[in-house]
Write an enzyme that holds these catalytic residues in place. Structure first.
Site, PDB file in Angstrom:
ATOM      1  N   HIS A   1       0.732  -1.170  -0.168  1.00 60.90           N
ATOM      2  CA  HIS A   1       0.035   0.024  -0.051  1.00 60.90           C
ATOM      3  C   HIS A   1       0.801   1.176  -0.133  1.00 60.90           C
ATOM      4  O   HIS A   1       0.525   2.270  -0.685  1.00 60.90           O
ATOM      5  CB  HIS A   1      -0.671  -0.051   1.317  1.00 60.90           C
ATOM      6  CG  HIS A   1      -2.160  -1.069   1.186  1.00 60.90           C
ATOM      7  ND1 HIS A   1      -2.054  -2.041   2.237  1.00 60.90           N
ATOM      8  CD2 HIS A   1      -3.088  -1.131   0.709  1.00 60.90           C
ATOM      9  CE1 HIS A   1      -2.686  -2.855   2.069  1.00 60.90           C
ATOM     10  NE2 HIS A   1      -3.469  -2.563   1.172  1.00 60.90           N
TER      11      HIS A   1
ATOM     12  N   LYS B   1      -1.185  -6.605  -8.037  1.00 63.94           N
ATOM     13  CA  LYS B   1      -1.457  -8.038  -7.395  1.00 63.94           C
ATOM     14  C   LYS B   1      -2.756  -8.454  -7.737  1.00 63.94           C
ATOM     15  O   LYS B   1      -3.226  -9.606  -7.871  1.00 63.94           O
ATOM     16  CB  LYS B   1      -1.185  -8.056  -5.925  1.00 63.94           C
ATOM     17  CG  LYS B   1      -1.257  -9.383  -5.458  1.00 63.94           C
ATOM     18  CD  LYS B   1      -1.166  -9.419  -3.878  1.00 63.94           C
ATOM     19  CE  LYS B   1      -2.233 -10.320  -3.160  1.00 63.94           C
ATOM     20  NZ  LYS B   1      -3.478  -9.699  -2.959  1.00 63.94           N
TER      21      LYS B   1
ATOM     22  N   GLN C   1      -8.962  -7.023 -10.502  1.00 61.74           N
ATOM     23  CA  GLN C   1      -9.674  -5.790 -10.067  1.00 61.74           C
ATOM     24  C   GLN C   1      -9.266  -4.807 -10.736  1.00 61.74           C
ATOM     25  O   GLN C   1     -10.190  -3.946 -11.110  1.00 61.74           O
ATOM     26  CB  GLN C   1      -9.434  -5.873  -8.632  1.00 61.74           C
ATOM     27  CG  GLN C   1      -9.676  -4.404  -8.040  1.00 61.74           C
ATOM     28  CD  GLN C   1      -9.596  -4.573  -6.292  1.00 61.74           C
ATOM     29  OE1 GLN C   1      -9.999  -5.034  -5.745  1.00 61.74           O
ATOM     30  NE2 GLN C   1      -8.465  -3.873  -6.048  1.00 61.74           N
TER      31      GLN C   1
ATOM     32  N   MET D   1       2.731  -9.363  -1.219  1.00 59.27           N
ATOM     33  CA  MET D   1       2.357  -8.741  -0.016  1.00 59.27           C
ATOM     34  C   MET D   1       0.699  -8.745   0.191  1.00 59.27           C
ATOM     35  O   MET D   1       0.084  -8.210  -0.807  1.00 59.27           O
ATOM     36  CB  MET D   1       2.763  -7.512   0.456  1.00 59.27           C
ATOM     37  CG  MET D   1       4.099  -7.381   0.505  1.00 59.27           C
ATOM     38  SD  MET D   1       5.021  -6.043   1.021  1.00 59.27           S
ATOM     39  CE  MET D   1       6.695  -6.235   1.325  1.00 59.27           C
ATOM     40  N   SER D   2       0.154  -9.181   1.069  1.00 62.41           N
ATOM     41  CA  SER D   2      -1.468  -8.967   1.244  1.00 62.41           C
ATOM     42  C   SER D   2      -1.638  -8.876   2.614  1.00 62.41           C
ATOM     43  O   SER D   2      -1.058  -9.605   3.492  1.00 62.41           O
ATOM     44  CB  SER D   2      -1.955 -10.211   0.640  1.00 62.41           C
ATOM     45  OG  SER D   2      -3.282 -10.524   1.055  1.00 62.41           O
TER      46      SER D   2
HETATM   47  O1  PAF Z   1      -8.141  -3.800  -3.340  1.00 67.13           O
HETATM   48  C1  PAF Z   1      -8.624  -3.345  -2.389  1.00 67.13           C
HETATM   49  O2  PAF Z   1      -8.329  -3.185  -1.097  1.00 67.13           O
HETATM   50  C2  PAF Z   1     -10.273  -3.319  -2.451  1.00 67.13           C
HETATM   51  O3  PAF Z   1     -10.691  -4.459  -3.316  1.00 67.13           O
HETATM   52  C3  PAF Z   1     -10.779  -1.805  -2.629  1.00 67.13           C
HETATM   53  C4  PAF Z   1     -10.047  -1.377  -4.311  1.00 67.13           C
HETATM   54  C5  PAF Z   1     -10.111  -0.820  -1.812  1.00 67.13           C
HETATM   55  C6  PAF Z   1     -11.951  -1.751  -2.786  1.00 67.13           C
HETATM   56  O4  PAF Z   1     -12.623  -1.803  -1.518  1.00 67.13           O
END
Ligand code: PAF
Length: 281
Positions: free
Chosen positions: A37, A151, A155, A186-187
């Site tokens: 992040h 990752k 999405q 990383m997750s």
């Molecule tokens: O990847 C994520 O953390 C979530 O799917 C997101 C994009 C914040 C939407 O809730």
């Protein structure tokens, strides 16, 4: 860095920036922030004058038997790691600000086709939840730019399509996956792994690398998938999917397609891990 929960306060702040002609970037997250992040936040601050990080565990994107209740909520800790970075606002709305009324009765954003395959096939409704909340966050923050990790490759494509289809004036930037030193992507969900599972987990990435090598020397996608599935099962995973697809739209690969992506989702115990690797052949 301000921590804002209410939409009216967020709007007032962003309106002030906009009237000063400042470029605004959004990094949408569900919190429990890790170095992956933070790389998105650093990129956002290179590309904009003001960075908003949203922290919201989105109920609409979790299925009834998934980990919504257990998902780690660590707002204070998250604010501490963001404070040294160039973040203007952490937007951490309560559920009723994002979903006034019942979540199940909300207007939704459906991105057909791409939402129904791979992770979407295993997690029905997941990408509708993601597209809906990201669309809402775009409307709330009104960013010029939004940054997402690669990752979650599917999405990212869903969000790109949604943004294009709805003519939203937001530039979407994807950033490379950040990995631990042993290659594990990383997750936040890595925190669910036991010590033994954590030791097994890097095999997922190794199987993706194995697939990439085979594809580069002319391996047939279907054969590559089956030999990598075998390796992954031997490494102790229960496979959800392991699939070679076209990078642009995640459709099955044709002989003429050169830009591919290998995507995998697999369980170690109760933890579902995903990862992917781009391959050019
Ligand atoms: O990847 C994520 O953390 C979530 O799917 C997101 C994009 C914040 C939407 O809730």
């Amino acid at each position: 860095m301000d921590v804002i929960q209410q939409l009216s306060e967020l709007r007032k702040t962003v309106t002030g920036w906009r009237s000063a002609n400042q470029r605004v970037a959004l990094v949408p997250t569900m919190g429990n922030l890790h170095a992956g992040h933070l790389s998105l936040v650093r990129e956002a601050s290179k590309q904009a004058d003001r960075v908003v990080v949203s922290i919201f565990v989105n109920p609409m994107q979790f299925g009834p038997n998934e980990d919504f209740a257990a998902y780690p909520r660590t707002l204070e800790q998250d604010c501490e790691v963001l404070r040294p970075l160039d973040v203007a606002v952490v937007f951490a709305p309560p559920v009723e600000v994002v979903y006034p009324g019942r979540v199940s009765e909300q207007t939704r954003v459906e991105v057909p086709g791409i939402s129904d395959i791979l992770c979407g096939a295993s997690r029905p409704g997941h990408f509708t939840g993601v597209a809906t909340v990201v669309c809402k966050l775009f409307n709330m923050v009104q960013p010029d730019l939004a940054v997402f990790g690669e990752k979650d490759y599917q999405q990212l494509l869903v969000i790109r399509r949604m943004t294009q289809d709805l003519c939203l004036p937001v530039e979407i930037k994807g950033m490379p996956t950040q990995r631990d030193s042993d290659g594990l992507a990383m997750s936040s969900r890595n925190g669910y792994l036991s010590a033994a599972e954590r030791a097994q987990a890097p095999a997922l990435r190794r199987c993706l690398l194995q697939a990439a090598e085979l594809l580069k020397v002319g391996g047939e996608p279907a054969k590559v998938e089956s030999s990598c599935c075998e390796s992954l099962e031997k490494a102790g995973f229960e496979i959800d999917y392991f699939s070679v697809r076209r990078a642009d739209d995640l459709q099955p690969v044709g002989a003429e397609d050169m830009r591919l992506v290998v995507l995998a989702a697999a369980f170690l115990g109760k933890t579902r891990l995903i990862d992917n690797l781009a391959v050019s052949r």
